[in-house]
Design a protein around this motif. Structure first.
Motif, PDB file in Angstrom:
ATOM      1  N   ALA A   1      73.402  74.758  -0.336  1.00 56.78           N
ATOM      2  CA  ALA A   1      73.458  75.720   0.496  1.00 56.78           C
ATOM      3  C   ALA A   1      73.173  77.249  -0.106  1.00 56.78           C
ATOM      4  O   ALA A   1      72.243  77.950   0.364  1.00 56.78           O
TER       5      ALA A   1
ATOM      6  N   ARG B   1      69.923  79.733   0.797  1.00 56.34           N
ATOM      7  CA  ARG B   1      70.011  81.284   0.908  1.00 56.34           C
ATOM      8  C   ARG B   1      69.154  82.070  -0.092  1.00 56.34           C
ATOM      9  O   ARG B   1      68.387  82.963   0.341  1.00 56.34           O
TER      10      ARG B   1
ATOM     11  N   THR C   1      68.899  83.291   5.024  1.00 50.83           N
ATOM     12  CA  THR C   1      70.030  82.327   5.601  1.00 50.83           C
ATOM     13  C   THR C   1      71.320  82.769   5.416  1.00 50.83           C
ATOM     14  O   THR C   1      71.752  82.777   4.369  1.00 50.83           O
TER      15      THR C   1
ATOM     16  N   LEU D   1      75.317  81.392   5.534  1.00 48.34           N
ATOM     17  CA  LEU D   1      75.991  79.931   5.047  1.00 48.34           C
ATOM     18  C   LEU D   1      77.383  80.056   5.876  1.00 48.34           C
ATOM     19  O   LEU D   1      78.400  80.862   5.823  1.00 48.34           O
TER      20      LEU D   1
ATOM     21  N   HIS E   1      80.751  77.132   6.066  1.00 45.96           N
ATOM     22  CA  HIS E   1      81.157  75.985   5.707  1.00 45.96           C
ATOM     23  C   HIS E   1      82.635  75.770   6.311  1.00 45.96           C
ATOM     24  O   HIS E   1      83.105  76.744   6.834  1.00 45.96           O
TER      25      HIS E   1
ATOM     26  N   PHE F   1      80.346  82.898   1.218  1.00 42.84           N
ATOM     27  CA  PHE F   1      80.042  82.452   2.500  1.00 42.84           C
ATOM     28  C   PHE F   1      80.411  83.491   3.678  1.00 42.84           C
ATOM     29  O   PHE F   1      80.947  84.559   3.553  1.00 42.84           O
TER      30      PHE F   1
END
Length: 349
Positions: free
Chosen positions: A83, A87, A94, A96, A98, A109
């Motif tokens: 992930a 990014r 992007t 993230l 979780h 995140f």
């Protein structure tokens, strides 16, 4: 402009993948699953790996190519480096998301959606839900052979070992005896199902404990014959569930019937013991508490699961008592998490 796409980073655990898909679908945004597979590098700590594809197999690496998504949703330790790499490859565009325990610094995140057993602190990017992400089940007709059983029908769900909880032969026999006692006292019947995590020895011990029961019993052993787990859920008037799985407990609660938890023996291993000792030492002063919290937030120290905290949260909120409360709560929490994902993607909630 078209809605941004979500990548659902699937791993090895079916339960994690269900939550990822449930959240992605609830956003109303276009999404697709991206199956990840891992090699030996994935066993290394995430704070050392960072943003990398090094822990992925060649096939999984090949699947990560532009155009990059607006959001990736992952779960579990192993998805995190991939992930982060996505990014980085997107130039930081992007976002993230979780689910569960991140095994990494929390500020890596944009959004973490978790439940009480992971003991994460309250932060602007952390949502702590009472229940795992799920949709309440649609009403299902009761199978004819189960409808014919005397009520109340008690559905017993047996799990397996889940550090530090132990479901061995002795625990299986104790569960069987407790289930028979409850059914006898109520004048009802039993529907007993094991899970994929139930060991063969524990399943045999449970079967033996039920063999001489003086109440009607239906038994579904996972991997042996027809799996009647869903039939049992639909027919249950009440539940008795081993307390080793948040998912099993939540699945029972969402059926709107009372849920009792069967407590398993706690046998801490060395890792659990070390974390417990660290927490006890950290609790001695405000300074040590802040230091320990900083280590957890950095990902250097991973929080251990505390399923007692999960069960206590459900009990305090009345979500194990039956009725519509659990289903309503699950729907509200899913809607709020989906709105938070849309907000992270830069869309109007």
């Amino acid at each position: 402009m078209a809605d941004p796409e979500i990548w659902a980073l699937y791993g090895r655990r079916a339960g994690d993948n269900r939550q990822i898909a449930t959240l992605a679908e609830a956003t109303g945004l276009p999404w697709r699953p991206v199956q990840l597979a891992f090699n030996g590098w994935s066993r290394r700590p995430n704070f050392l790996l960072g943003a990398t594809r090094l822990s992925l197999t060649r096939e999984a690496t090949a699947a990560l190519r532009p155009p990059w998504p607006a959001v990736v949703i992952g779960a579990g330790k192993r998805s995190v480096p991939a992930a982060l790499w996505i990014r980085k490859a997107s130039g930081g565009a992007t976002k993230l998301v979780h689910i569960g325990r991140p095994w990494a610094p929390l500020d890596w995140f944009d959004l973490i959606v978790t439940t009480p057993q992971y003991l994460l602190p309250e932060r602007p990017n952390v949502i702590i839900n009472a229940l795992p992400l799920s949709r309440p089940p649609a009403p299902t007709p009761v199978a004819a052979d189960l409808a014919a059983l005397p009520g109340p029908r008690l559905c017993v769900i047996a799990g397996g070992n889940s550090r530090p909880l132990v479901f061995d032969d002795a625990a299986a026999r104790a569960l069987g005896a407790e289930a028979v006692r409850r059914a006898r006292d109520s004048g009802g019947s039993l529907m007993v199902a094991t899970s994929p995590r139930t060991s063969a020895d524990a399943a045999t011990a449970l079967q033996e404990a039920l063999a001489g029961a003086d109440v009607p019993v239906r038994l579904s052993l996972f991997g042996a014959g027809a799996d009647r787990y869903l039939d049992f859920l639909a027919a249950a008037d009440a539940f008795l569930v081993t307390d080793d799985s948040a998912a099993m407990t939540a699945e029972a609660a969402l059926r709107g019937r009372p849920v009792a938890l069967f407590r398993l023996e706690r046998r801490p291993d060395r890792k659990t013991w070390r974390i417990d000792i660290a927490r006890r030492l950290a609790a001695r002063s405000a300074l040590t508490r802040r230091a320990f919290a900083a280590l957890e937030a950095s990902g250097i120290v991973s929080t251990d699961r505390d399923l007692d905290a999960f069960a206590q949260s459900l009990d305090q909120t009345g979500l194990l008592q039956g009725g519509m409360r659990a289903a309503t709560r699950a729907s509200e929490e899913l809607a709020a998490a989906a709105a938070a994902v849309r907000s992270a993607a830069g869309l109007r909630v």
